[in-house]
Structure formats: structure tokens, C-alpha cells
Scaffold this motif. Structure first.
Motif, PDB file in Angstrom:
ATOM      1  N   LEU A  28       0.836  -1.199   0.000  1.00 43.88           N
ATOM      2  CA  LEU A  28       0.000   0.000   0.000  1.00 43.88           C
ATOM      3  C   LEU A  28       0.871   1.249   0.000  1.00 43.88           C
ATOM      4  O   LEU A  28       0.606   2.192  -0.745  1.00 43.88           O
ATOM      5  N   ILE A  29       1.921   1.272   0.797  1.00 44.88           N
ATOM      6  CA  ILE A  29       2.830   2.425   0.841  1.00 44.88           C
ATOM      7  C   ILE A  29       3.408   2.689  -0.539  1.00 44.88           C
ATOM      8  O   ILE A  29       3.403   3.825  -1.024  1.00 44.88           O
ATOM      9  N   SER A  30       3.888   1.653  -1.193  1.00 39.66           N
ATOM     10  CA  SER A  30       4.487   1.804  -2.524  1.00 39.66           C
ATOM     11  C   SER A  30       3.471   2.300  -3.549  1.00 39.66           C
ATOM     12  O   SER A  30       3.768   3.182  -4.359  1.00 39.66           O
ATOM     13  N   LYS A  31       2.272   1.731  -3.516  1.00 38.04           N
ATOM     14  CA  LYS A  31       1.228   2.158  -4.455  1.00 38.04           C
ATOM     15  C   LYS A  31       0.842   3.617  -4.211  1.00 38.04           C
ATOM     16  O   LYS A  31       0.655   4.380  -5.151  1.00 38.04           O
ATOM     17  N   MET A  32       0.706   3.991  -2.941  1.00 37.27           N
ATOM     18  CA  MET A  32       0.324   5.360  -2.619  1.00 37.27           C
ATOM     19  C   MET A  32       1.430   6.344  -2.983  1.00 37.27           C
ATOM     20  O   MET A  32       1.159   7.431  -3.490  1.00 37.27           O
ATOM     21  N   GLU A  33       2.677   5.950  -2.729  1.00 36.23           N
ATOM     22  CA  GLU A  33       3.808   6.811  -3.080  1.00 36.23           C
ATOM     23  C   GLU A  33       3.797   7.085  -4.584  1.00 36.23           C
ATOM     24  O   GLU A  33       4.004   8.218  -5.019  1.00 36.23           O
ATOM     25  N   HIS A  34       3.554   6.063  -5.383  1.00 32.57           N
ATOM     26  CA  HIS A  34       3.480   6.263  -6.832  1.00 32.57           C
ATOM     27  C   HIS A  34       2.274   7.124  -7.194  1.00 32.57           C
ATOM     28  O   HIS A  34       2.382   8.040  -8.007  1.00 32.57           O
ATOM     29  N   ARG A  38       4.450  13.093  -9.094  1.00 32.21           N
ATOM     30  CA  ARG A  38       4.211  14.022 -10.204  1.00 32.21           C
ATOM     31  C   ARG A  38       3.738  13.312 -11.462  1.00 32.21           C
ATOM     32  O   ARG A  38       3.025  13.887 -12.271  1.00 32.21           O
ATOM     33  N   ASN A  39       4.175  12.082 -11.655  1.00 32.92           N
ATOM     34  CA  ASN A  39       3.809  11.335 -12.862  1.00 32.92           C
ATOM     35  C   ASN A  39       2.404  10.757 -12.804  1.00 32.92           C
ATOM     36  O   ASN A  39       1.942  10.177 -13.775  1.00 32.92           O
ATOM     37  N   ALA A  40       1.752  10.895 -11.663  1.00 29.60           N
ATOM     38  CA  ALA A  40       0.392  10.353 -11.518  1.00 29.60           C
ATOM     39  C   ALA A  40      -0.547  11.482 -11.078  1.00 29.60           C
ATOM     40  O   ALA A  40      -0.780  12.406 -11.834  1.00 29.60           O
ATOM     41  N   ALA A  41      -1.053  11.429  -9.850  1.00 36.40           N
ATOM     42  CA  ALA A  41      -2.029  12.422  -9.383  1.00 36.40           C
ATOM     43  C   ALA A  41      -1.394  13.769  -9.022  1.00 36.40           C
ATOM     44  O   ALA A  41      -2.091  14.757  -8.874  1.00 36.40           O
ATOM     45  N   ASN A  42      -0.069  13.795  -8.853  1.00 35.46           N
ATOM     46  CA  ASN A  42       0.660  15.034  -8.562  1.00 35.46           C
ATOM     47  C   ASN A  42       0.114  15.738  -7.317  1.00 35.46           C
ATOM     48  O   ASN A  42      -0.220  16.918  -7.349  1.00 35.46           O
ATOM     49  N   ILE A  43       0.005  15.001  -6.226  1.00 36.12           N
ATOM     50  CA  ILE A  43      -0.477  15.571  -4.966  1.00 36.12           C
ATOM     51  C   ILE A  43       0.709  16.151  -4.217  1.00 36.12           C
ATOM     52  O   ILE A  43       1.569  15.431  -3.729  1.00 36.12           O
ATOM     53  N   ASP A  44       0.746  17.464  -4.177  1.00 37.11           N
ATOM     54  CA  ASP A  44       1.847  18.186  -3.550  1.00 37.11           C
ATOM     55  C   ASP A  44       1.655  18.227  -2.036  1.00 37.11           C
ATOM     56  O   ASP A  44       0.557  18.460  -1.555  1.00 37.11           O
ATOM     57  N   GLY A  45       2.722  17.976  -1.306  1.00 35.05           N
ATOM     58  CA  GLY A  45       2.665  18.105   0.143  1.00 35.05           C
ATOM     59  C   GLY A  45       2.399  16.810   0.892  1.00 35.05           C
ATOM     60  O   GLY A  45       2.183  16.826   2.089  1.00 35.05           O
ATOM     61  N   LEU A  46       2.400  15.683   0.195  1.00 37.46           N
ATOM     62  CA  LEU A  46       2.174  14.395   0.851  1.00 37.46           C
ATOM     63  C   LEU A  46       3.434  13.545   0.679  1.00 37.46           C
ATOM     64  O   LEU A  46       3.661  12.946  -0.359  1.00 37.46           O
ATOM     65  N   SER A  47       4.247  13.539   1.712  1.00 35.61           N
ATOM     66  CA  SER A  47       5.532  12.837   1.664  1.00 35.61           C
ATOM     67  C   SER A  47       5.375  11.357   1.992  1.00 35.61           C
ATOM     68  O   SER A  47       4.340  10.924   2.510  1.00 35.61           O
ATOM     69  N   LEU A  48       6.438  10.614   1.721  1.00 36.19           N
ATOM     70  CA  LEU A  48       6.452   9.191   2.054  1.00 36.19           C
ATOM     71  C   LEU A  48       6.256   8.987   3.554  1.00 36.19           C
ATOM     72  O   LEU A  48       5.489   8.120   3.977  1.00 36.19           O
ATOM     73  N   GLU A  49       6.909   9.799   4.371  1.00 33.46           N
ATOM     74  CA  GLU A  49       6.762   9.677   5.824  1.00 33.46           C
ATOM     75  C   GLU A  49       5.330   9.964   6.269  1.00 33.46           C
ATOM     76  O   GLU A  49       4.817   9.305   7.168  1.00 33.46           O
ATOM     77  N   GLN A  50       4.686  10.944   5.636  1.00 38.91           N
ATOM     78  CA  GLN A  50       3.291  11.230   5.965  1.00 38.91           C
ATOM     79  C   GLN A  50       2.381  10.084   5.540  1.00 38.91           C
ATOM     80  O   GLN A  50       1.453   9.732   6.265  1.00 38.91           O
ATOM     81  N   ILE A  51       2.646   9.507   4.380  1.00 33.81           N
ATOM     82  CA  ILE A  51       1.862   8.351   3.924  1.00 33.81           C
ATOM     83  C   ILE A  51       1.950   7.236   4.964  1.00 33.81           C
ATOM     84  O   ILE A  51       0.937   6.673   5.377  1.00 33.81           O
ATOM     85  N   LYS A  52       3.171   6.928   5.408  1.00 34.37           N
ATOM     86  CA  LYS A  52       3.364   5.880   6.416  1.00 34.37           C
ATOM     87  C   LYS A  52       2.626   6.211   7.706  1.00 34.37           C
ATOM     88  O   LYS A  52       1.971   5.353   8.301  1.00 34.37           O
ATOM     89  N   LEU A  53       2.724   7.459   8.145  1.00 36.56           N
ATOM     90  CA  LEU A  53       2.068   7.892   9.376  1.00 36.56           C
ATOM     91  C   LEU A  53       0.546   7.781   9.257  1.00 36.56           C
ATOM     92  O   LEU A  53      -0.127   7.275  10.153  1.00 36.56           O
ATOM     93  N   PHE A  54       0.009   8.229   8.127  1.00 37.16           N
ATOM     94  CA  PHE A  54      -1.443   8.201   7.941  1.00 37.16           C
ATOM     95  C   PHE A  54      -1.956   6.768   7.822  1.00 37.16           C
ATOM     96  O   PHE A  54      -3.074   6.476   8.248  1.00 37.16           O
ATOM     97  N   ILE A  55      -1.164   5.863   7.254  1.00 38.19           N
ATOM     98  CA  ILE A  55      -1.548   4.448   7.226  1.00 38.19           C
ATOM     99  C   ILE A  55      -1.545   3.902   8.648  1.00 38.19           C
ATOM    100  O   ILE A  55      -2.492   3.227   9.070  1.00 38.19           O
ATOM    101  N   LYS A  56      -0.497   4.202   9.387  1.00 36.89           N
ATOM    102  CA  LYS A  56      -0.374   3.718  10.769  1.00 36.89           C
ATOM    103  C   LYS A  56      -1.523   4.222  11.636  1.00 36.89           C
ATOM    104  O   LYS A  56      -2.036   3.497  12.488  1.00 36.89           O
TER     105      LYS A  56
END
Length: 102
Positions: A28-34, A38-56
């Protein structure tokens, strides 16, 4: 360590690892990171660390849950390192991504 439990395996003779569990948080982390890149949804301001935190924290359960992040706004604002302006910018970027045609 990501702080998220994952069980990995590899094919005999291969160096690449993969999650043995299809519900593996690392997948899930890898899919969300992709997805937010920029090459996909281009959501600015959502880092890998934030993705991990929000999943947790349970805010993200799948990719589509990114679009429901606004319901956790007050909870996020109480978390260390999050300010009103940065959260507003992130939520605005998520709203723009809703309009992207893939």
C-alpha cells in the motif's frame, strides 16, 4: 524501519523481495507513493513519511482513502509537525487531483 510490520520473501536465486501478504502495508505504501507522485495524481505536500504515518493512524486504508483525508483534518492538526497552512495546501492539492483524468 517503517514501523509497519511486513513479511517478505524472494524467489530462489533472485535478489528482489516481495510481500508475502497481499494486504501488506508496504505494498500500500508503494502504491500510494506512486499515486501521489508528479507522474500520476501530482499531490503536492504528501511525503512518504506522511503516507506511512497516515496508514499507521488508520487514515489511509487504500488509495481512494487519500480523497477522504479532509475528515481527519482536526486530528492531523493536533499531531506534531502539522500546521494549518500546510494541511490546507495538502487538502487543496488532493481536491485538484480529484479532477485529473487518467
Amino acid at each position: 524501519s517503517s514501523g509497519i510490520n511486513a513479511e517478505y520473501g524472494r524467489e530462489r536465486g533472485e535478489v528482489d523481495q516481495y510481500c508475502l501478504n497481499q494486504k501488506c502495508p508496504q505494498i500500500l505504501i508503494s502504491k500510494m507513493e506512486h499515486f501521489v507522485s508528479r507522474n500520476a495524481a501530482n499531490i503536492d505536500g504528501l511525503s512518504l513519511e506522511q503516507i506511512k504515518l497516515f496508514i499507521k493512524r488508520g487514515f489511509f486504508k487504500d488509495i481512494s482513502s487519500i480523497f477522504n483525508l479532509k475528515i481527519y483534518k482536526q486530528e492531523i492538526l493536533k499531531m506534531k509537525g502539522f500546521k494549518t497552512k500546510s494541511i490546507e495546501k495538502l487538502l487543496s492539492s488532493i481536491e485538484k487531483a480529484k479532477k485529473i483524468e487518467f
